[in-house]
Design a protein around this motif. Structure first.
Motif, short mmCIF file in Angstrom:
data_model
loop_
_atom_site.label_atom_id
_atom_site.label_comp_id
_atom_site.label_asym_id
_atom_site.label_seq_id
_atom_site.Cartn_x
_atom_site.Cartn_y
_atom_site.Cartn_z
N ARG A 137 25.09 4.99 -46.80
CA ARG A 137 25.74 3.89 -46.08
C ARG A 137 25.10 2.57 -46.52
O ARG A 137 23.88 2.46 -46.61
CB ARG A 137 25.56 4.09 -44.57
N THR A 138 25.92 1.60 -46.77
CA THR A 138 25.43 0.30 -47.22
C THR A 138 24.42 -0.28 -46.23
O THR A 138 24.63 -0.24 -45.00
CB THR A 138 26.60 -0.68 -47.38
N ASP A 139 23.30 -0.77 -46.77
CA ASP A 139 22.34 -1.49 -45.94
C ASP A 139 22.03 -2.83 -46.61
O ASP A 139 22.72 -3.24 -47.54
CB ASP A 139 21.08 -0.64 -45.70
N ALA A 140 20.99 -3.52 -46.13
CA ALA A 140 20.69 -4.86 -46.63
C ALA A 140 20.22 -4.86 -48.08
O ALA A 140 20.18 -5.93 -48.72
CB ALA A 140 19.65 -5.52 -45.73
N LEU A 148 19.55 6.20 -56.32
CA LEU A 148 18.10 5.99 -56.34
C LEU A 148 17.45 7.31 -56.72
O LEU A 148 17.92 8.37 -56.33
CB LEU A 148 17.58 5.54 -54.97
N ASP A 149 16.34 7.25 -57.43
CA ASP A 149 15.62 8.46 -57.81
C ASP A 149 14.78 8.95 -56.65
O ASP A 149 13.72 8.38 -56.35
CB ASP A 149 14.74 8.19 -59.03
N VAL A 150 15.26 10.00 -55.98
CA VAL A 150 14.45 10.64 -54.93
C VAL A 150 14.34 12.15 -55.25
O VAL A 150 14.35 13.00 -54.35
CB VAL A 150 15.04 10.41 -53.51
N MET A 212 10.89 7.36 -51.18
CA MET A 212 11.76 7.15 -50.01
C MET A 212 11.53 5.79 -49.34
O MET A 212 12.20 5.47 -48.35
CB MET A 212 11.55 8.27 -49.00
N GLN A 213 10.61 5.00 -49.83
CA GLN A 213 10.32 3.69 -49.24
C GLN A 213 11.24 2.62 -49.81
O GLN A 213 11.37 2.49 -51.03
CB GLN A 213 8.86 3.30 -49.46
N ARG A 214 11.86 1.88 -48.94
CA ARG A 214 12.76 0.81 -49.33
C ARG A 214 11.97 -0.44 -49.72
O ARG A 214 10.78 -0.56 -49.41
CB ARG A 214 13.72 0.51 -48.17
N GLU A 215 12.63 -1.39 -50.34
CA GLU A 215 11.94 -2.59 -50.85
C GLU A 215 11.21 -3.37 -49.77
O GLU A 215 10.19 -4.02 -50.04
CB GLU A 215 12.96 -3.51 -51.55
N ASP A 216 11.70 -3.32 -48.53
CA ASP A 216 11.07 -4.09 -47.46
C ASP A 216 10.00 -3.30 -46.72
O ASP A 216 9.45 -3.78 -45.72
CB ASP A 216 12.12 -4.56 -46.46
N ALA A 284 3.56 -0.79 -42.71
CA ALA A 284 3.06 -1.41 -41.48
C ALA A 284 3.61 -2.81 -41.30
O ALA A 284 3.92 -3.23 -40.16
CB ALA A 284 1.53 -1.46 -41.52
N ASN A 285 3.77 -3.54 -42.39
CA ASN A 285 4.34 -4.89 -42.29
C ASN A 285 5.80 -4.83 -41.82
O ASN A 285 6.24 -5.69 -41.04
CB ASN A 285 4.24 -5.60 -43.64
#
Length: 543
Positions: A137-140, A148-150, A212-216, A284-285
Protein backbone atom coordinates in the motif's frame (compact mmCIF):
# COMPACT_ATOMS: atom_id res chain seq x y z
CA UNK A 1 -12.47 -39.54 25.79
CA UNK A 2 -8.91 -40.87 25.55
CA UNK A 3 -6.22 -38.23 25.49
CA UNK A 4 -3.03 -40.30 25.65
CA UNK A 5 -1.86 -42.57 22.87
CA UNK A 6 0.30 -44.64 25.20
CA UNK A 7 -0.37 -47.14 27.96
CA UNK A 8 2.27 -45.87 30.36
CA UNK A 9 0.99 -44.52 33.65
CA UNK A 10 4.29 -42.88 34.67
CA UNK A 11 5.34 -39.75 32.81
CA UNK A 12 8.93 -38.51 32.80
CA UNK A 13 11.15 -35.99 31.05
CA UNK A 14 12.05 -38.21 28.12
CA UNK A 15 15.31 -36.34 27.42
CA UNK A 16 16.45 -37.05 30.97
CA UNK A 17 17.73 -35.29 34.06
CA UNK A 18 20.99 -33.78 35.31
CA UNK A 19 22.88 -35.75 38.01
CA UNK A 20 22.77 -32.85 40.48
CA UNK A 21 19.40 -31.58 39.28
CA UNK A 22 15.80 -31.98 40.41
CA UNK A 23 14.04 -35.14 39.26
CA UNK A 24 10.28 -35.53 39.25
CA UNK A 25 8.09 -38.01 37.47
CA UNK A 26 4.29 -38.25 37.55
CA UNK A 27 1.95 -41.15 38.20
CA UNK A 28 -1.52 -41.24 36.67
CA UNK A 29 -3.43 -43.21 39.32
CA UNK A 30 -6.45 -42.92 41.59
CA UNK A 31 -4.60 -44.34 44.57
CA UNK A 32 -0.98 -43.94 45.76
CA UNK A 33 1.38 -46.64 44.58
CA UNK A 34 4.85 -47.84 45.43
CA UNK A 35 7.27 -47.02 42.65
CA UNK A 36 10.55 -48.73 41.82
CA UNK A 37 13.44 -47.05 40.04
CA UNK A 38 15.32 -49.68 38.05
CA UNK A 39 18.56 -49.63 36.12
CA UNK A 40 17.89 -50.34 32.45
CA UNK A 41 21.35 -51.86 32.06
CA UNK A 42 20.92 -54.76 34.48
CA UNK A 43 17.43 -54.47 35.97
CA UNK A 44 18.87 -53.63 39.40
CA UNK A 45 16.58 -51.95 41.93
CA UNK A 46 18.04 -48.50 42.55
CA UNK A 47 15.40 -46.93 44.78
CA UNK A 48 11.92 -47.46 46.21
CA UNK A 49 9.82 -44.32 45.89
CA UNK A 50 6.45 -43.01 47.02
CA UNK A 51 3.99 -40.84 45.14
CA UNK A 52 2.69 -37.56 46.54
CA UNK A 53 -0.88 -36.32 46.99
CA UNK A 54 -2.93 -36.15 43.81
CA UNK A 55 -3.96 -33.17 41.69
CA UNK A 56 -6.83 -33.58 39.23
CA UNK A 57 -6.73 -33.10 35.46
CA UNK A 58 -9.71 -31.50 33.66
CA UNK A 59 -11.06 -34.99 32.90
CA UNK A 60 -10.74 -35.83 36.63
CA UNK A 61 -7.86 -38.28 36.26
CA UNK A 62 -5.45 -37.98 39.17
CA UNK A 63 -1.80 -37.00 38.86
CA UNK A 64 0.75 -37.72 41.61
CA UNK A 65 4.34 -36.46 41.72
CA UNK A 66 7.29 -38.81 42.34
CA UNK A 67 10.51 -37.26 43.64
CA UNK A 68 13.72 -39.14 42.90
CA UNK A 69 16.15 -36.21 43.11
CA UNK A 70 18.35 -38.17 45.51
CA UNK A 71 19.50 -40.41 42.63
CA UNK A 72 22.59 -38.76 41.15
CA UNK A 73 24.46 -41.60 39.45
CA UNK A 74 24.60 -41.25 35.64
CA UNK A 75 22.96 -44.03 33.68
CA UNK A 76 19.72 -45.15 32.04
CA UNK A 77 16.71 -45.83 34.23
CA UNK A 78 13.00 -46.56 34.20
CA UNK A 79 10.25 -46.21 36.78
CA UNK A 80 7.89 -49.13 37.40
CA UNK A 81 4.56 -49.22 39.25
CA UNK A 82 1.96 -51.92 39.83
CA UNK A 83 0.16 -50.90 36.63
CA UNK A 84 2.86 -49.86 34.19
CA UNK A 85 6.19 -48.18 33.66
CA UNK A 86 7.85 -45.10 32.24
CA UNK A 87 9.89 -44.90 29.08
CA UNK A 88 13.65 -45.34 29.65
CA UNK A 89 15.43 -42.07 30.42
CA UNK A 90 19.01 -41.00 31.13
CA UNK A 91 20.57 -39.18 34.03
CA UNK A 92 23.61 -37.46 32.55
CA UNK A 93 25.44 -34.14 32.70
CA UNK A 94 24.78 -33.25 29.06
CA UNK A 95 21.18 -34.49 28.93
CA UNK A 96 19.90 -31.37 27.12
CA UNK A 97 22.84 -30.56 24.86
CA UNK A 98 21.69 -32.60 21.82
CA UNK A 99 18.22 -31.07 22.24
CA UNK A 100 19.67 -27.58 22.43
CA UNK A 101 21.61 -28.12 19.21
CA UNK A 102 18.47 -29.35 17.45
CA UNK A 103 16.43 -26.38 18.67
CA UNK A 104 18.97 -23.91 17.26
CA UNK A 105 19.45 -25.92 14.06
CA UNK A 106 15.69 -25.90 13.43
CA UNK A 107 15.98 -22.14 12.89
CA UNK A 108 18.57 -22.79 10.17
CA UNK A 109 16.02 -25.09 8.52
CA UNK A 110 13.55 -22.18 8.53
CA UNK A 111 15.81 -19.88 6.50
CA UNK A 112 14.30 -18.15 3.51
CA UNK A 113 16.18 -16.79 0.51
CA UNK A 114 18.90 -19.42 0.21
CA UNK A 115 19.54 -23.03 -0.72
CA UNK A 116 19.16 -25.33 2.29
CA UNK A 117 20.95 -28.66 1.89
CA UNK A 118 21.12 -30.26 5.29
CA UNK A 119 22.69 -33.68 5.72
CA UNK A 120 21.47 -34.09 9.29
CA UNK A 121 17.79 -33.96 8.37
CA UNK A 122 17.67 -34.69 4.65
CA UNK A 123 16.15 -31.28 3.95
CA UNK A 124 17.26 -30.38 0.45
CA UNK A 125 15.46 -27.42 -1.04
CA UNK A 126 16.35 -24.75 -3.57
CA UNK A 127 16.44 -21.06 -2.84
CA UNK A 128 12.99 -19.62 -2.28
CA UNK A 129 11.19 -16.29 -2.30
CA UNK A 130 14.04 -14.49 -4.04
CA UNK A 131 11.72 -11.71 -5.26
CA UNK A 132 10.56 -10.53 -1.81
CA UNK A 133 8.87 -8.13 -1.97
CA UNK A 134 6.49 -5.41 -3.21
CA UNK A 135 5.06 -2.54 -1.20
CA UNK A 136 1.42 -3.48 -0.58
CA UNK A 137 0.00 0.00 0.00
CA UNK A 138 1.34 3.42 -0.92
CA UNK A 139 2.93 5.30 1.96
CA UNK A 140 4.93 8.53 2.30
CA UNK A 141 8.06 6.88 0.91
CA UNK A 142 7.00 4.21 -1.58
CA UNK A 143 4.16 3.69 -4.02
CA UNK A 144 2.23 0.44 -4.03
CA UNK A 145 4.00 -2.11 -6.20
CA UNK A 146 7.48 -0.69 -5.59
CA UNK A 147 10.02 -3.51 -5.23
CA UNK A 148 12.29 -3.49 -2.17
CA UNK A 149 14.86 -6.18 -1.36
CA UNK A 150 13.58 -7.99 1.71
CA UNK A 151 14.97 -11.42 0.76
CA UNK A 152 16.17 -13.58 3.66
CA UNK A 153 15.11 -14.03 7.24
CA UNK A 154 13.26 -16.96 8.77
CA UNK A 155 9.89 -18.38 7.85
CA UNK A 156 7.95 -17.75 11.02
CA UNK A 157 6.15 -21.07 11.26
CA UNK A 158 4.83 -23.89 9.09
CA UNK A 159 3.96 -21.52 6.25
CA UNK A 160 6.03 -18.82 4.58
CA UNK A 161 5.22 -15.55 6.30
CA UNK A 162 8.07 -13.46 7.74
CA UNK A 163 7.23 -11.18 10.67
CA UNK A 164 9.15 -8.47 12.51
CA UNK A 165 7.13 -9.09 15.70
CA UNK A 166 8.36 -12.65 16.14
CA UNK A 167 11.77 -12.32 14.49
CA UNK A 168 12.77 -9.59 16.94
CA UNK A 169 11.80 -11.50 20.07
CA UNK A 170 13.35 -14.69 18.70
CA UNK A 171 16.69 -13.00 18.01
CA UNK A 172 16.63 -11.31 21.41
CA UNK A 173 15.88 -14.60 23.15
CA UNK A 174 18.78 -16.32 21.31
CA UNK A 175 21.19 -13.52 22.16
CA UNK A 176 20.08 -13.55 25.79
CA UNK A 177 20.57 -17.31 26.01
CA UNK A 178 24.09 -16.85 24.67
CA UNK A 179 24.74 -13.96 27.07
CA UNK A 180 23.44 -16.04 29.99
CA UNK A 181 25.37 -19.25 29.33
CA UNK A 182 27.81 -18.90 26.40
CA UNK A 183 29.46 -22.21 27.26
CA UNK A 184 26.31 -24.03 26.09
CA UNK A 185 26.75 -22.74 22.55
CA UNK A 186 30.44 -22.06 21.95
CA UNK A 187 31.29 -25.45 20.44
CA UNK A 188 28.36 -25.78 18.01
CA UNK A 189 29.18 -24.08 14.71
CA UNK A 190 27.87 -24.13 11.16
CA UNK A 191 30.28 -25.69 8.63
CA UNK A 192 32.88 -23.12 7.63
CA UNK A 193 31.96 -20.62 10.34
CA UNK A 194 34.05 -19.50 13.28
CA UNK A 195 31.01 -18.20 15.18
CA UNK A 196 28.67 -20.22 17.41
CA UNK A 197 25.65 -21.39 15.40
CA UNK A 198 23.31 -19.43 17.69
CA UNK A 199 25.17 -16.22 16.73
CA UNK A 200 25.15 -17.09 13.01
CA UNK A 201 21.40 -17.64 13.12
CA UNK A 202 20.86 -14.35 14.92
CA UNK A 203 22.92 -12.45 12.36
CA UNK A 204 21.00 -14.04 9.47
CA UNK A 205 17.75 -12.78 10.97
CA UNK A 206 19.19 -9.38 11.91
CA UNK A 207 20.29 -8.87 8.28
CA UNK A 208 16.68 -9.31 7.22
CA UNK A 209 15.38 -7.02 9.93
CA UNK A 210 17.65 -4.24 8.67
CA UNK A 211 16.01 -4.54 5.26
CA UNK A 212 12.60 -3.95 6.85
CA UNK A 213 13.49 -0.45 8.11
CA UNK A 214 12.03 2.44 6.15
CA UNK A 215 13.98 5.60 5.32
CA UNK A 216 12.49 7.50 8.27
CA UNK A 217 13.41 4.79 10.79
CA UNK A 218 9.98 3.15 10.94
CA UNK A 219 9.84 -0.60 10.39
CA UNK A 220 7.53 -2.54 8.09
CA UNK A 221 5.61 -5.29 9.85
CA UNK A 222 5.70 -8.38 7.67
CA UNK A 223 6.26 -10.03 4.29
CA UNK A 224 3.83 -12.59 2.86
CA UNK A 225 1.58 -13.45 -0.05
CA UNK A 226 -1.97 -12.16 -0.18
CA UNK A 227 -3.25 -15.74 0.09
CA UNK A 228 -2.31 -18.57 2.43
CA UNK A 229 -0.03 -21.00 0.58
CA UNK A 230 -1.01 -24.54 -0.31
CA UNK A 231 0.71 -27.62 1.10
CA UNK A 232 3.83 -27.10 -0.98
CA UNK A 233 7.53 -26.40 -0.53
CA UNK A 234 8.54 -22.73 -0.26
CA UNK A 235 10.22 -22.74 -3.68
CA UNK A 236 6.86 -23.71 -5.20
CA UNK A 237 5.07 -20.70 -3.71
CA UNK A 238 5.15 -18.32 -6.67
CA UNK A 239 2.56 -15.76 -5.61
CA UNK A 240 3.59 -12.12 -5.34
CA UNK A 241 4.89 -11.36 -1.87
CA UNK A 242 3.97 -8.07 -0.25
CA UNK A 243 5.56 -5.80 2.36
CA UNK A 244 2.90 -4.61 4.78
CA UNK A 245 2.76 -1.25 6.55
CA UNK A 246 4.83 0.11 9.43
CA UNK A 247 3.86 0.18 13.11
CA UNK A 248 5.23 1.64 16.32
CA UNK A 249 5.19 -1.70 18.25
CA UNK A 250 7.31 -3.39 15.58
CA UNK A 251 9.58 -0.36 15.34
CA UNK A 252 10.11 -0.38 19.11
CA UNK A 253 10.85 -4.12 19.16
CA UNK A 254 13.28 -3.55 16.29
CA UNK A 255 15.03 -0.73 18.19
CA UNK A 256 15.34 -2.90 21.29
CA UNK A 257 16.65 -5.93 19.42
CA UNK A 258 19.17 -3.92 17.41
CA UNK A 259 20.47 -2.12 20.53
CA UNK A 260 20.86 -5.43 22.37
CA UNK A 261 22.46 -7.05 19.31
CA UNK A 262 24.95 -4.20 19.09
CA UNK A 263 26.30 -5.22 22.49
CA UNK A 264 26.23 -8.96 21.95
CA UNK A 265 27.58 -9.12 18.38
CA UNK A 266 30.37 -6.59 18.96
CA UNK A 267 33.02 -9.21 19.95
CA UNK A 268 32.26 -11.10 16.72
CA UNK A 269 31.86 -8.19 14.28
CA UNK A 270 32.41 -4.58 15.32
CA UNK A 271 31.18 -3.21 11.97
CA UNK A 272 27.89 -5.05 12.24
CA UNK A 273 27.57 -3.87 15.83
CA UNK A 274 27.83 -0.24 14.72
CA UNK A 275 25.28 -0.86 11.97
CA UNK A 276 22.82 -2.36 14.46
CA UNK A 277 23.19 0.54 16.87
CA UNK A 278 22.73 3.11 14.10
CA UNK A 279 19.52 1.34 13.02
CA UNK A 280 18.31 1.23 16.64
CA UNK A 281 18.83 4.97 17.10
CA UNK A 282 17.14 5.68 13.77
CA UNK A 283 14.13 3.68 14.92
CA UNK A 284 14.12 5.47 18.29
CA UNK A 285 14.06 8.84 16.53
CA UNK A 286 10.98 7.73 14.58
CA UNK A 287 9.31 6.61 17.81
CA UNK A 288 10.02 10.00 19.35
CA UNK A 289 7.98 11.58 16.54
CA UNK A 290 4.95 9.40 17.32
CA UNK A 291 2.90 10.20 20.41
CA UNK A 292 1.13 6.86 20.68
CA UNK A 293 0.60 3.47 19.11
CA UNK A 294 0.29 3.54 15.33
CA UNK A 295 -0.43 0.77 12.82
CA UNK A 296 -0.58 1.26 9.07
CA UNK A 297 -3.24 -1.46 8.82
CA UNK A 298 -6.39 -1.93 6.78
CA UNK A 299 -8.86 -4.73 6.17
CA UNK A 300 -7.28 -7.21 3.79
CA UNK A 301 -3.76 -6.95 5.20
CA UNK A 302 -4.15 -10.36 6.86
CA UNK A 303 -5.64 -12.36 3.98
CA UNK A 304 -2.53 -14.54 3.73
CA UNK A 305 -0.70 -13.96 7.01
CA UNK A 306 -1.17 -13.56 10.75
CA UNK A 307 -2.22 -10.17 12.15
CA UNK A 308 0.22 -9.98 15.11
CA UNK A 309 -1.86 -7.19 16.62
CA UNK A 310 -5.07 -7.01 18.63
CA UNK A 311 -7.70 -9.26 17.01
CA UNK A 312 -10.67 -11.44 17.93
CA UNK A 313 -8.39 -14.03 19.56
CA UNK A 314 -5.63 -11.80 20.98
CA UNK A 315 -7.19 -9.24 23.31
CA UNK A 316 -4.53 -8.60 25.95
CA UNK A 317 -4.29 -5.08 27.38
CA UNK A 318 -0.69 -4.83 26.15
CA UNK A 319 -1.99 -4.90 22.55
CA UNK A 320 -3.91 -1.66 23.10
CA UNK A 321 -0.69 0.29 23.62
CA UNK A 322 2.94 0.31 22.56
CA UNK A 323 4.23 1.36 26.00
CA UNK A 324 5.47 -2.18 26.72
CA UNK A 325 7.40 -2.25 23.44
CA UNK A 326 8.88 1.20 24.05
CA UNK A 327 9.97 0.23 27.58
CA UNK A 328 12.05 -2.57 26.13
CA UNK A 329 13.54 -0.21 23.54
CA UNK A 330 14.38 2.49 26.11
CA UNK A 331 16.10 -0.04 28.37
CA UNK A 332 18.28 -1.52 25.65
CA UNK A 333 19.14 1.88 24.17
CA UNK A 334 20.12 3.21 27.59
CA UNK A 335 22.35 0.22 28.36
CA UNK A 336 24.05 0.30 24.96
CA UNK A 337 24.50 4.07 24.59
CA UNK A 338 24.69 5.19 28.21
CA UNK A 339 22.46 8.15 27.33
CA UNK A 340 20.39 9.22 30.33
CA UNK A 341 17.49 10.37 28.15
CA UNK A 342 16.62 6.73 27.48
CA UNK A 343 16.69 5.86 31.18
CA UNK A 344 14.43 8.83 31.92
CA UNK A 345 12.04 7.73 29.18
CA UNK A 346 11.92 4.25 30.72
CA UNK A 347 11.25 5.62 34.20
CA UNK A 348 8.61 8.05 32.95
CA UNK A 349 6.68 5.26 31.23
CA UNK A 350 7.32 2.39 33.64
CA UNK A 351 4.40 0.65 35.33
CA UNK A 352 4.73 -2.77 37.00
CA UNK A 353 1.58 -3.93 35.18
CA UNK A 354 3.78 -4.48 32.11
CA UNK A 355 5.94 -7.10 33.81
CA UNK A 356 4.88 -10.50 32.54
CA UNK A 357 6.27 -13.25 30.35
CA UNK A 358 8.37 -12.10 27.37
CA UNK A 359 6.42 -12.43 24.12
CA UNK A 360 5.54 -10.42 21.03
CA UNK A 361 2.40 -9.23 22.77
CA UNK A 362 4.43 -7.71 25.61
CA UNK A 363 8.25 -7.74 25.47
CA UNK A 364 8.89 -5.33 28.37
CA UNK A 365 10.34 -8.02 30.65
CA UNK A 366 13.57 -8.34 28.65
CA UNK A 367 14.26 -4.64 29.20
CA UNK A 368 13.47 -4.93 32.91
CA UNK A 369 15.83 -7.90 33.25
CA UNK A 370 18.69 -6.19 31.45
CA UNK A 371 18.27 -3.07 33.58
CA UNK A 372 18.41 -5.20 36.72
CA UNK A 373 21.69 -6.65 35.44
CA UNK A 374 23.09 -3.26 34.42
CA UNK A 375 22.09 -1.07 37.35
CA UNK A 376 24.07 -0.64 40.54
CA UNK A 377 22.26 -1.37 43.79
CA UNK A 378 19.69 1.26 44.62
CA UNK A 379 16.00 2.12 44.78
CA UNK A 380 15.42 1.84 41.01
CA UNK A 381 16.96 -1.61 40.73
CA UNK A 382 15.22 -2.76 43.90
CA UNK A 383 11.85 -1.65 42.56
CA UNK A 384 12.33 -3.61 39.33
CA UNK A 385 13.53 -6.72 41.19
CA UNK A 386 10.64 -6.55 43.66
CA UNK A 387 8.05 -6.06 40.93
CA UNK A 388 9.49 -9.00 38.99
CA UNK A 389 9.45 -11.15 42.13
CA UNK A 390 5.76 -10.45 42.70
CA UNK A 391 4.89 -11.73 39.23
CA UNK A 392 7.13 -14.76 39.71
CA UNK A 393 5.27 -15.56 42.95
CA UNK A 394 2.03 -15.77 41.02
CA UNK A 395 3.52 -18.21 38.51
CA UNK A 396 5.08 -20.25 41.30
CA UNK A 397 1.72 -20.54 43.04
CA UNK A 398 0.11 -21.71 39.82
CA UNK A 399 2.89 -24.26 39.35
CA UNK A 400 2.42 -25.69 42.83
CA UNK A 401 -1.31 -26.19 42.28
CA UNK A 402 -1.12 -27.64 38.77
CA UNK A 403 -0.88 -31.21 37.50
CA UNK A 404 2.70 -31.65 36.28
CA UNK A 405 3.56 -28.37 38.06
CA UNK A 406 2.98 -26.17 35.00
CA UNK A 407 3.46 -22.49 35.83
CA UNK A 408 1.51 -21.15 32.86
CA UNK A 409 -2.22 -21.73 33.19
CA UNK A 410 -3.37 -19.95 30.04
CA UNK A 411 -3.86 -22.76 27.53
CA UNK A 412 -4.25 -20.69 24.39
CA UNK A 413 -2.37 -20.49 21.08
CA UNK A 414 1.33 -21.03 21.86
CA UNK A 415 0.81 -22.24 25.45
CA UNK A 416 4.04 -24.27 25.29
CA UNK A 417 5.98 -21.10 24.55
CA UNK A 418 4.24 -19.40 27.46
CA UNK A 419 5.18 -22.30 29.74
CA UNK A 420 8.84 -21.95 28.79
CA UNK A 421 8.73 -18.19 29.29
CA UNK A 422 7.07 -18.57 32.72
CA UNK A 423 10.02 -20.74 33.74
CA UNK A 424 12.46 -18.09 32.54
CA UNK A 425 10.60 -15.39 34.47
CA UNK A 426 10.80 -17.47 37.66
CA UNK A 427 14.54 -17.95 37.15
CA UNK A 428 15.17 -14.27 36.48
CA UNK A 429 13.31 -13.32 39.65
CA UNK A 430 15.55 -15.71 41.58
CA UNK A 431 18.72 -14.30 40.05
CA UNK A 432 17.57 -10.70 40.54
CA UNK A 433 17.19 -11.46 44.24
CA UNK A 434 20.52 -13.28 44.47
CA UNK A 435 18.98 -16.63 45.26
CA UNK A 436 18.57 -20.12 43.78
CA UNK A 437 15.32 -21.11 45.50
CA UNK A 438 13.07 -22.09 42.62
CA UNK A 439 15.21 -24.29 40.42
CA UNK A 440 12.73 -27.15 40.90
CA UNK A 441 9.94 -25.12 39.31
CA UNK A 442 12.15 -24.16 36.37
CA UNK A 443 12.98 -27.84 35.89
CA UNK A 444 9.28 -28.72 35.98
CA UNK A 445 8.57 -26.50 32.97
CA UNK A 446 11.28 -28.32 31.00
CA UNK A 447 9.90 -31.68 32.16
CA UNK A 448 6.38 -30.84 31.03
CA UNK A 449 7.51 -29.84 27.54
CA UNK A 450 9.65 -32.96 27.15
CA UNK A 451 7.19 -35.65 28.18
CA UNK A 452 5.98 -35.15 31.76
CA UNK A 453 2.45 -34.34 30.64
CA UNK A 454 -0.88 -36.09 30.22
CA UNK A 455 0.05 -37.32 26.75
CA UNK A 456 3.32 -39.01 27.75
CA UNK A 457 4.75 -37.08 24.79
CA UNK A 458 7.63 -34.73 24.16
CA UNK A 459 6.31 -31.62 22.42
CA UNK A 460 9.61 -31.32 20.48
CA UNK A 461 9.86 -33.38 17.30
CA UNK A 462 12.38 -36.25 17.32
CA UNK A 463 13.26 -35.56 20.95
CA UNK A 464 12.24 -38.37 23.28
CA UNK A 465 10.86 -41.90 22.96
CA UNK A 466 7.38 -40.57 22.17
CA UNK A 467 7.51 -37.17 20.52
CA UNK A 468 5.32 -35.14 18.17
CA UNK A 469 5.05 -36.90 14.82
CA UNK A 470 2.42 -34.98 12.88
CA UNK A 471 3.89 -31.49 12.86
CA UNK A 472 1.76 -28.94 11.00
CA UNK A 473 4.42 -27.61 8.61
CA UNK A 474 3.83 -27.20 4.89
CA UNK A 475 7.30 -28.38 3.86
CA UNK A 476 7.03 -31.52 6.01
CA UNK A 477 3.53 -32.27 4.77
CA UNK A 478 4.53 -31.72 1.13
CA UNK A 479 7.79 -33.72 1.21
CA UNK A 480 7.53 -36.16 4.12
CA UNK A 481 10.96 -35.07 5.36
CA UNK A 482 11.24 -35.31 9.13
CA UNK A 483 12.07 -32.04 10.86
CA UNK A 484 13.76 -32.57 14.25
CA UNK A 485 13.90 -30.06 17.07
CA UNK A 486 10.61 -28.24 16.41
CA UNK A 487 8.57 -27.25 19.51
CA UNK A 488 4.85 -27.16 18.75
CA UNK A 489 2.35 -24.69 20.17
CA UNK A 490 0.71 -27.19 22.50
CA UNK A 491 -2.64 -27.31 24.31
CA UNK A 492 -5.07 -24.64 23.18
CA UNK A 493 -8.57 -24.51 24.68
CA UNK A 494 -9.90 -22.48 21.76
CA UNK A 495 -8.74 -25.15 19.27
CA UNK A 496 -9.33 -22.84 16.30
CA UNK A 497 -8.65 -25.60 13.75
CA UNK A 498 -11.65 -27.58 15.06
CA UNK A 499 -9.62 -30.78 15.54
CA UNK A 500 -8.30 -30.79 19.13
CA UNK A 501 -10.83 -30.95 22.00
CA UNK A 502 -11.98 -27.52 23.20
CA UNK A 503 -12.17 -26.15 26.72
CA UNK A 504 -10.12 -28.93 28.31
CA UNK A 505 -7.18 -26.90 29.59
CA UNK A 506 -3.92 -28.80 29.27
CA UNK A 507 -5.82 -31.65 27.59
CA UNK A 508 -6.86 -29.52 24.59
CA UNK A 509 -4.25 -31.05 22.33
CA UNK A 510 -3.96 -33.66 19.59
CA UNK A 511 -0.95 -34.77 17.56
CA UNK A 512 -2.47 -34.03 14.14
CA UNK A 513 -1.05 -32.14 11.19
CA UNK A 514 -4.57 -30.80 10.57
CA UNK A 515 -4.60 -29.07 13.95
CA UNK A 516 -2.48 -26.02 13.19
CA UNK A 517 -3.76 -24.31 16.35
CA UNK A 518 -1.93 -26.81 18.56
CA UNK A 519 0.62 -28.60 16.35
CA UNK A 520 2.31 -25.83 14.40
CA UNK A 521 5.84 -24.74 15.20
CA UNK A 522 6.96 -21.11 15.38
CA UNK A 523 10.45 -19.63 15.64
CA UNK A 524 9.71 -17.91 18.93
CA UNK A 525 8.52 -21.20 20.48
CA UNK A 526 11.93 -22.75 19.91
CA UNK A 527 13.64 -19.62 21.15
CA UNK A 528 11.74 -19.77 24.44
CA UNK A 529 12.76 -23.36 25.11
CA UNK A 530 16.36 -22.46 24.24
CA UNK A 531 16.12 -19.65 26.78
CA UNK A 532 14.58 -21.95 29.40
CA UNK A 533 17.43 -24.44 29.06
CA UNK A 534 19.92 -21.57 29.34
CA UNK A 535 18.51 -20.22 32.63
CA UNK A 536 18.23 -23.73 34.02
CA UNK A 537 21.89 -24.30 33.16
CA UNK A 538 22.73 -21.03 34.91
CA UNK A 539 21.46 -22.38 38.25
CA UNK A 540 24.36 -24.84 38.20
CA UNK A 541 26.96 -22.45 36.81
CA UNK A 542 26.98 -19.28 38.88
CA UNK A 543 24.35 -17.21 37.06
Amino acid sequence: MVFSAHSADIMVNQMGYLPSGDKYAYLLAEEPSDIQLLSVLDGRLVAKLESADAVSLPDERRVRAIDFSQVKTPGWYKLVSDNGQSVPFPIEADAYEPLNERLVHALYLQRSGMVVNDRATGMNRPQSHMQDGQIFRTDAFHKAGTHLDVVGGWYDAGDFGKYVATTTITVARLLEAYRQTPQLYSDTKQPGSDKPAIIDESIYALDWLLKMQREDGAVYRKVSGASWPAKIGPWQDNQTRFIYGVSTPETAKFAATMAFAARTIKPFDADLSRQYLSAAIHAANYLASQDGQYFDWQEGDDSGSGPYMANKFDKEASLETDVDDRLWAYAELYITTGQDKFKRAFQDNYDPQWIDIFEWKNPALMGVWHLILAEEKGAFRDQLANDLDQVASRYLQQSQQSPFRVANQRFIWGSNKMTAEAGILIAWADFAKGRLDNRTSVQSQIDYLLGANAFDMSFVTNSGTYSVRNLHHLYRIATGVSLPGYLVGGPNEMAQAGVAPKNMGMLSYIDSEKSYAVNEFAIDYNASLIGLIAVHHAYFNHY
